[in-house]
Design a protein around this motif. Structure first.
Motif, PDB file in Angstrom:
ATOM      1  N   SER A  49       0.847  -1.261  -0.081  1.00  0.00           N
ATOM      2  CA  SER A  49      -0.058  -0.138   0.160  1.00  0.00           C
ATOM      3  C   SER A  49       0.890   1.412  -0.073  1.00  0.00           C
ATOM      4  O   SER A  49       1.955   1.268   0.719  1.00  0.00           O
ATOM      5  CB  SER A  49      -0.701   0.052   1.272  1.00  0.00           C
ATOM      6  N   GLY A  50       0.663   2.367  -1.047  1.00  0.00           N
ATOM      7  CA  GLY A  50       1.145   3.444  -0.685  1.00  0.00           C
ATOM      8  C   GLY A  50       2.642   3.339  -1.395  1.00  0.00           C
ATOM      9  O   GLY A  50       3.484   4.361  -1.379  1.00  0.00           O
ATOM     10  N   ARG A  58      -2.036   5.874 -13.252  1.00  0.00           N
ATOM     11  CA  ARG A  58      -2.635   7.386 -13.651  1.00  0.00           C
ATOM     12  C   ARG A  58      -1.530   7.945 -14.650  1.00  0.00           C
ATOM     13  O   ARG A  58      -1.871   8.481 -15.714  1.00  0.00           O
ATOM     14  CB  ARG A  58      -2.588   8.313 -12.489  1.00  0.00           C
ATOM     15  N   ILE A  61      -2.052   6.349 -18.073  1.00  0.00           N
ATOM     16  CA  ILE A  61      -3.209   6.798 -18.886  1.00  0.00           C
ATOM     17  C   ILE A  61      -3.451   8.303 -19.038  1.00  0.00           C
ATOM     18  O   ILE A  61      -4.377   8.759 -19.412  1.00  0.00           O
ATOM     19  CB  ILE A  61      -4.706   6.273 -18.390  1.00  0.00           C
ATOM     20  N   LEU A  63      -3.520  10.659 -16.896  1.00  0.00           N
ATOM     21  CA  LEU A  63      -4.108  11.611 -16.053  1.00  0.00           C
ATOM     22  C   LEU A  63      -2.843  12.412 -15.035  1.00  0.00           C
ATOM     23  O   LEU A  63      -3.156  13.274 -14.624  1.00  0.00           O
ATOM     24  CB  LEU A  63      -4.792  10.727 -14.964  1.00  0.00           C
ATOM     25  N   VAL A  95     -10.600   1.867 -18.978  1.00  0.00           N
ATOM     26  CA  VAL A  95     -10.002   1.812 -17.574  1.00  0.00           C
ATOM     27  C   VAL A  95     -11.148   1.558 -16.545  1.00  0.00           C
ATOM     28  O   VAL A  95     -12.184   1.980 -16.852  1.00  0.00           O
ATOM     29  CB  VAL A  95      -9.590   3.457 -16.995  1.00  0.00           C
ATOM     30  N   PHE A  97     -11.924   2.020 -12.953  1.00  0.00           N
ATOM     31  CA  PHE A  97     -11.317   2.576 -11.788  1.00  0.00           C
ATOM     32  C   PHE A  97     -11.559   1.800 -10.360  1.00  0.00           C
ATOM     33  O   PHE A  97     -12.347   1.129 -10.427  1.00  0.00           O
ATOM     34  CB  PHE A  97     -11.797   4.063 -11.881  1.00  0.00           C
ATOM     35  N   GLN A  98     -10.982   2.285  -9.372  1.00  0.00           N
ATOM     36  CA  GLN A  98     -10.934   1.648  -8.173  1.00  0.00           C
ATOM     37  C   GLN A  98     -12.449   1.414  -7.554  1.00  0.00           C
ATOM     38  O   GLN A  98     -12.835   0.373  -7.365  1.00  0.00           O
ATOM     39  CB  GLN A  98      -9.895   2.059  -7.029  1.00  0.00           C
ATOM     40  N   SER A  99     -13.245   2.381  -7.693  1.00  0.00           N
ATOM     41  CA  SER A  99     -14.387   2.480  -6.948  1.00  0.00           C
ATOM     42  C   SER A  99     -15.535   2.264  -8.198  1.00  0.00           C
ATOM     43  O   SER A  99     -16.741   2.646  -8.123  1.00  0.00           O
ATOM     44  CB  SER A  99     -14.681   4.082  -6.474  1.00  0.00           C
ATOM     45  N   ALA A 101     -16.336   4.238 -10.676  1.00  0.00           N
ATOM     46  CA  ALA A 101     -16.228   5.507 -11.296  1.00  0.00           C
ATOM     47  C   ALA A 101     -17.492   5.716 -12.475  1.00  0.00           C
ATOM     48  O   ALA A 101     -17.059   6.351 -13.199  1.00  0.00           O
ATOM     49  CB  ALA A 101     -14.901   6.108 -11.848  1.00  0.00           C
ATOM     50  N   ASP A 175      -7.611  -1.050 -11.880  1.00  0.00           N
ATOM     51  CA  ASP A 175      -6.925  -0.288 -10.732  1.00  0.00           C
ATOM     52  C   ASP A 175      -7.657  -1.293  -9.487  1.00  0.00           C
ATOM     53  O   ASP A 175      -8.992  -0.643  -9.146  1.00  0.00           O
ATOM     54  CB  ASP A 175      -7.296   1.122 -10.549  1.00  0.00           C
ATOM     55  N   PRO A 226       9.280   0.379  -2.468  1.00  0.00           N
ATOM     56  CA  PRO A 226       8.934   1.731  -1.930  1.00  0.00           C
ATOM     57  C   PRO A 226      10.423   2.107  -1.143  1.00  0.00           C
ATOM     58  O   PRO A 226      10.773   3.351  -0.942  1.00  0.00           O
ATOM     59  CB  PRO A 226       8.003   1.655  -0.879  1.00  0.00           C
TER      60      PRO A 226
END
Lengths: 261, 374
Positions: A49-50, A58, A61, A63, A95, A97-99, A101, A175, A226
């Motif tokens: 995560s992160g 993003r 594509i 963004l 695409v 999207f996570q939610s 969208a 995503d 990371p």
């Protein structure tokens, strides 16, 4: 560093990323990432995560603008393309999207239909039929006239996938497809992704940290580290699990060493 | 009650003894005690624990232990956690499993007043630049609109027209009728002293048509519709709907902002005319009810007082206010951050921006109309 696509297996290379550096202002997230996504790959972007997985998506594509480096679609330089050309390139992508969208003021059929209306010459009746078919493909037959707020999160996600597939894109981006889905729906989604790849030849790029998905569908992958702020490893997930000695990656792929898959 | 005591063993081990019930509600051990004890023990090489008399415990003891462990690491003293219950042991390990990421801690500092004023001023300049950029973008989009190239859904436009037209009528009725009443009332008290009550009609009629009708409608719409636009676009940003539009090749400017501007520009003049009428009705209510003028006299007087130019000027202003309110709402919505708090701020600042823009424009109009002799 000019606009020429890198050599290599460029006959099949769908997306080529060279020396990509991502940053928010002066805060560098990942630097100098180089990798190739081939035609027909199910390409996994994995990491904790992160770690910048979604940010990388993003960038792919368009963004977010890279702080350095280039992204090629085929042999076209996406990072430096004119707006019209970028739009042209993005026409072949979908695409999820996570939610999900989904556009909330529109019904599911309208969500899908909007793209068909804009980019095809189909008649309204035909658009309705195609939209219904796409919804049926993701198991939402009969939900054409529902608004996104009227269906569950998992259904929204599937409807989002139906919309992403509306124009039969050559590349599909996901995503975190399995987040918020129950294990069975997540598996169905994995199977759907493979079906799409096998039957339509779609190249699939998945951002995820869901291990079972990674091993089930991934044919190639990169692992974002990371700590080193760059790609920690790349290759097929199964091979990485079998051969990689990178401790960070091993911990990730074996859930901290507690699970032997 | 929580108890902690210290004992030195063999001149290099510090034994920390925990006893009693350790509950957050009972408070933590005084923070200085551990530090002092460690400080006062220069030959310290190891810290050990004795928890035999420890009763119930919760995070309070963990917090103290985390503090001890931090201090030990700082002084490079070994920490022997064997004397602790297994549960505490494991939780401590868990808390230290992921090392603090280098550079993750953000320096929190209080900025001096002057700096904050300066930052604020720069922020204003930035937001003016952003507004101008949006205005430019909007102009380009409008050019495309007239070239029939702009893409938005007609059904969206109709819905918006309904939302900021017909559905705004009740509040516009209430507010502008009362503004008419107030104007008439203030005027009546003064004019009565000269026996010039009849001029209340002139006062209300001119004030409503030239200024108040347009301005009151604009302020109502800033609070009602501008805030709604900002909240809507802000939420669409949070749910990534705007990203989805962009990747599908739809410009948010054309698809979202344009229909909102068109809807308000079309509806504001109509609402303004309606507001003028309501204001005059409010004035008439006072004229008839309080000053005992007849309806006919009042309306005739009003009709004589106002000219078509007055009405047209007000209507024209209201269209401009409509653009400002819509742009302020959309701008703040598109600038919104990705959290629920940010959407709230976007709605608030949409109203503030909208009202400031209206008042500024009103001032500019007054000067321009005066110079032009309208």
């Amino acid at each position: 560093m000019n606009g020429v696509a890198p050599v290599g297996n460029s006959a099949q290379a769908h997306i080529t990323v060279r020396d990509l550096t991502m940053a928010y202002g002066s805060f560098v997230i990942m630097r100098e990432m180089t990798f190739t996504i081939n035609q027909g790959d199910v390409f996994i972007i994995m990491g904790g995560s992160g770690s910048g997985k979604s940010t990388l998506l993003r960038h792919l594509i368009g963004l977010n603008q890279p702080a350095g480096g280039q992204i090629f679609y085929g042999d076209q330089d996406f990072t430096r393309a004119e707006a019209v050309q970028r739009e042209q390139i993005l026409r072949d992508t979908g695409v999820l999207f996570q939610s999900g969208a989904l556009w909330s003021p529109m019904t599911l059929a309208e969500n899908i239909g909007l793209l068909l209306e804009e980019y095809t010459d189909l008649s309204p009746a035909e658009i309705g039929e195609v939209a219904a078919l796409k919804l049926a493909l993701v198991g939402l037959k009969g939900f054409e006239d529902y608004y996104p707020s009227q269906i569950s999160g998992g259904m929204q996600k599937r409807a989002g996938l139906a919309r992403a597939m509306a124009l039969d894109p050559e590349i599909l981006f996901f995503d975190e497809p399995s987040s918020g889905l129950d294990p069975i729906s997540a598996r169905l989604l994995d199977e759907l992704i493979l079906e799409l790849r096998d039957n339509l030849g779609t190249t699939v790029v998945v951002v995820t940290h869901d291990l079972s998905s990674i091993f089930t569908i991934g044919t190639n992958s990169i692992f974002l580290d990371p700590d080193r702020k760059t790609i920690g490893a790349q290759g097929s997930p199964k091979e990485l699990l079998a051969h990689s000695q990178d401790p960070q990656l091993r911990r990730f792929l074996t859930r901290g060493g507690t699970e032997h898959l | 009650m929580n108890q902690v005591s210290f004992e030195r063993v063999n001149n290099d081990i510090l034994l920390i003894r925990f006893a009693g019930r350790w509950q957050l509600s009972g408070g933590l051990a005084p923070s200085g005690a551990v530090e002092r004890e460690l400080q006062a023990f220069p030959s310290l090489a190891r810290v050990a624990f004795d928890a035999r008399d420890l009763g119930d415990w919760d995070s309070s003891i963990l917090t103290v232990l985390a503090r001890v462990s931090g201090l030990c690491r700082q002084r490079q003293v070994a920490l022997d956690a064997d004397g602790l219950p297994a549960g505490i042991h494991r939780l401590l390990d868990l808390a230290e499993a992921v090392p603090e990421r280098v550079g993750a801690r953000i320096a929190v500092r209080k900025s001096p007043v002057l700096e904050r004023i300066g930052t604020g001023a720069i922020g204003v300049a930035d937001s003016v630049t952003a507004m101008l950029a949006l205005l430019g973008d909007m102009t380009v989009t409008f050019v495309r609109l007239f070239g029939m190239k702009a893409r938005y859904r007609a059904s969206d436009l109709w819905l918006l027209i309904q939302q900021c037209g017909a559905q705004a009528l009740p509040i516009v009725t209430l507010v502008t009728f009362l503004v008419g009443v107030i104007l008439a009332f203030v005027g009546a008290v003064q004019l009565k002293q000269f026996g010039a009550q009849i001029y209340v009609a002139d006062l209300v009629g001119i004030a409503m048509t030239r200024e108040m009708g347009a301005m009151m409608t604009a302020i109502i719409m800033a609070g009602r519709t501008g805030a709604a636009f900002a909240a809507q676009l802000g939420t669409m940003k949070v749910t990534q709907e705007i990203d989805a539009l962009a990747t599908a090749g739809f410009s948010p400017m054309e698809f979202l902002v344009l229909p909102r501007v068109i809807a308000l520009v079309l509806m504001m003049p109509l609402l303004c005319l309606y507001a003028d009428l309501m204001g005059v009705a409010g004035g008439a209510a006072i004229g008839v009810g309080m000053l005992h003028l007849s309806w006919t006299t009042y309306l005739h007087q009003t009709a004589d007082a106002i000219t078509l130019t007055d009405v047209a000027g007000g209507v024209f202003k209201s269209a401009v206010y409509g653009v400002l309110v819509a742009l302020a709402g959309c701008l703040r919505g598109l600038q919104s951050g990705n959290s629920s708090a940010a959407v709230g701020e976007a709605a608030t600042s949409a109203v503030v921006t909208g009202i400031v823009a209206i008042i500024l424009a009103c001032g500019v109009f007054s000067v321009v109309f005066y110079v032009l002799g309208i």
